[in-house]
Design an enzyme around this catalytic site. Sequence first.
Site, short mmCIF file in Angstrom:
data_model
loop_
_atom_site.label_atom_id
_atom_site.label_comp_id
_atom_site.label_asym_id
_atom_site.label_seq_id
_atom_site.Cartn_x
_atom_site.Cartn_y
_atom_site.Cartn_z
N GLY A 10 0.67 -1.14 -0.10
CA GLY A 10 0.20 -0.11 0.10
C GLY A 10 0.87 1.26 0.14
O GLY A 10 2.06 1.15 -0.26
N ALA A 12 2.42 3.22 2.44
CA ALA A 12 3.45 3.13 3.18
C ALA A 12 4.72 2.32 2.77
O ALA A 12 5.72 2.53 2.68
CB ALA A 12 3.11 2.71 4.48
N GLY A 13 4.11 1.09 2.27
CA GLY A 13 5.13 0.29 1.63
C GLY A 13 5.77 0.66 0.52
O GLY A 13 6.77 0.56 0.15
N ARG A 282 -13.07 12.93 15.74
CA ARG A 282 -13.94 11.68 15.34
C ARG A 282 -14.39 10.69 16.53
O ARG A 282 -15.66 10.49 16.86
CB ARG A 282 -13.03 10.51 14.71
CG ARG A 282 -13.07 11.04 13.33
CD ARG A 282 -12.25 10.13 12.42
NE ARG A 282 -12.13 10.81 11.09
CZ ARG A 282 -11.52 10.22 9.76
NH1 ARG A 282 -10.54 8.84 10.09
NH2 ARG A 282 -11.30 10.81 8.65
N GLU A 363 -0.19 1.93 8.97
CA GLU A 363 -1.17 1.62 10.18
C GLU A 363 -0.75 0.65 11.04
O GLU A 363 -1.27 0.55 12.14
CB GLU A 363 -2.62 1.50 9.49
CG GLU A 363 -3.55 1.39 10.52
CD GLU A 363 -5.18 1.23 9.99
OE1 GLU A 363 -5.25 1.32 8.56
OE2 GLU A 363 -6.05 0.91 10.68
N ARG A 373 -7.23 9.57 16.10
CA ARG A 373 -6.40 9.94 14.87
C ARG A 373 -7.36 11.13 14.25
O ARG A 373 -8.22 10.83 14.20
CB ARG A 373 -6.09 8.92 13.94
CG ARG A 373 -5.57 9.46 12.43
CD ARG A 373 -5.09 8.28 11.86
NE ARG A 373 -6.39 7.61 11.18
CZ ARG A 373 -7.22 8.17 10.25
NH1 ARG A 373 -7.03 9.14 9.55
NH2 ARG A 373 -8.06 7.14 9.54
N SER A 378 -3.52 9.98 8.53
CA SER A 378 -3.15 8.68 8.31
C SER A 378 -2.49 8.47 6.93
O SER A 378 -1.32 7.88 6.95
CB SER A 378 -4.38 7.62 8.21
OG SER A 378 -5.14 7.89 7.20
N LEU A 379 -2.90 9.15 5.86
CA LEU A 379 -2.37 9.24 4.52
C LEU A 379 -0.79 9.78 5.06
O LEU A 379 0.12 9.57 4.52
CB LEU A 379 -3.09 9.84 3.28
CG LEU A 379 -4.04 9.30 2.93
CD1 LEU A 379 -4.94 9.91 1.84
CD2 LEU A 379 -3.82 7.70 2.33
#
Lengths: 550, 226
Positions: A10, A12-13, A282, A363, A373, A378-379
């Site tokens: 994804g 991060a990888g 959230r 994540e 968060r 997160s992105l």
Amino acid sequence: MKTVVIIGSGIAGLTCAVRTAEYGHKAVLVSPYPSERAQSVMAAGGINASLDTKGENDTVQSHIEDTLKGGCNIEDRESVTKMCEAAPGIIRWLEATGMVFTRDDNGNIDLRAFGGQSHKRTAFSGACTGKQIVTALIRKARQYECSGMLERKLGYWFHSGLIKDAKCYGALFYNENERKLEAMYADAVVVATGGQNQLFGKTTGSMLCDGYAAGKLFEQGAVLRNLEFIQYHPTTIETVQKRMLITEAARGEGGRLFYYAGEKRVYFMEDKYGARGNLMPRDIVSKCIYDAPSQVYLDVTFLGKDVILKRLYEVYELCMNYAGIDITKECIPVAPSVHFFMGGLAVDDSHCTNIDNLYAVGECASKYHGANRLGGNSLLAAVYSGMTAANAINEKECSREKADFNEFIIREEKDIEKRLRSKSKFSAVYIRQVLSELMNRDLGITRTESKLCEGIKSVDYYLSISDKFKFDSEVSPYQGYSLKSMLLLAKAILLSAKERKETRGAHIRDDYPERKPEFECASYATFINGNIEISFAKPYSDNKACKEEQ
Amino acid sequence: MIVKIKRQENSDSKAYWQSFKYNGNMDTTVAAVLDFLNYNDDLFDTEGNPARRIRWECSCMQKTCGACAMIINGMPALACNTFLRNISSKELVLEPLRKFPVVSDLIVDRSIIYENLKKAELYIGEYAGADKKEYEQQYQTAKCLKCGLCLEVCPNYNKGETFFGAMFANDSYISYTQSESRKKEIASEYKKHFASGCSKSLACVDICPVQIPTLASIGRMNKKIF
């Protein structure tokens, strides 16, 4: 030249692989499926950076403060500062890879408002930002595939780390095509396997993210952190096949939450928190929706068809397609649902775990988000963590030490063969389903000691029979061998939630409704001599806390 | 409802048909039907024989990842986006995509897609900068799922040996318009592996689950390079 094995393709990888290749090292990107199937493509709303293209005087400092406050003050200021400082550069880097951002009339990267933020700070690409980033990074990765610096290995499921004396030498995979285990040795291993969704069955995320890698590495000595913090996204919609996410962008564009009291609409978030009430963090919005006396709706109809189709087209299409709701004319019935895991593998500032040469990004690592968060972070953390790990690996001295794992690999191979032939009545496929049912039942949006203890008791039972699990031969052996570590991870989550006897962020205890100063710290789970131990430590001591566990 | 599935244990074994009775919710998708058959109880075919669980590829379950492409009642489609209410027949017939080698049951090996993109070296090199005129088309083409449906229906695409199909045209377009340093190479690959072989049936446009305006990509590319 070093060899770096990266598990998970994804955002991060992919970022870590691209950056590793840029440094002139060999990146081996391993995953069961291509990047297009990764959960990253489902990220909708955007990515945060204080670009200040809206003339609101946004600053990096505001981004830092919002992130720390949104995370309920348990995150390390220094780590958050580094990420927020890097954010504007990350947006420029993504742009140069070919990422198509939505732009304003002046050609600047447009920004939208997101929950818990003091300024408009979320850069985006319609309502499919994750997909657009993945597409750009895939093409960047291809450049290095063509030059031979990046190799993709598809059809490989993670099995275990090749770890000896708290040092990682590579990883073991189940090769689906050859139907056998295969070892990959490396100078560094980076885990980028996403969140723990499958512990809860069908969530808003991908069916492929199951937390197994975190659970297995925990079993092998890695420390886990903040597992009790599981984000319930406030606005998800029930469909015939799963709960689907209605991106926070819908509220960022002006969407309003309400419920009916008789015929009157009650805009409960605005009543309680003022004009920006719909964009509270959230954890707060989810709890308010959970406490509402009747069905809560999200209204975007007043934005008008043009704005909806231009800026929220993917939301329009999803609702129309899967729920038969025309959001230009009708309100959307919403409820909170499991969405993101703030907890995961504990890492230091270079994203290294307590095991030497083993890194975690995205994540599956626990960093930056504290107890809750913020949308759009997160992105950012996915890209930033991928870059950071690659930078650290590049700078680190390589020892070239070797270790022999042949005995271990043969033993694991034999175990898989034995389980596939087993006539045991304990089918792993069914127990996976039972696990998700009990996690939803005992680890919901609000928790109590008694429910958590019930959950622990149930998981303990399944762990006690885990040596008898039958691996169903008609599905991949991965579905079988992953279960024990998933159960172990589930138990660590339940224990972490039990030990945090307070309410903070996404961790809401009915029996301990107050926030307590003695818990203004991170929780750590360690697996020692077959037992799970939970401890608490100040977040700034992450490096120390991790290393001490070795 | 009867669900008839073309089964194949692995790439070396022989294909066969097997039917199942589905008595779950009818207001649902084909993906949910497969999930129901696999996980509701032990699986038996309509003759009462015990059956293997059905293997199919799945990730997002909401038309975002392209994993679950298969042939549904003769039409290539995504299982997660095909609703039973839109199927007029009383029988649901599922087959793996035909233009890719079968791995198991409804799972196929689509690695040729990635091999061809790599073979053609489709990457941008030095970034040309944002071009306002191209934003919208670039945004749309970047949504490509690499599901393979456009290749499945294309009369010109066979095994991907020389003609690489619509997904390649879209990737060529976005790479070409964003590249400063590699326009010539990309144009050459586009001519070789797409322009010279496309007979413009446009079946790819109709089948695309994310409605990529492929015709516009082709038109813009042709205008720029011919």
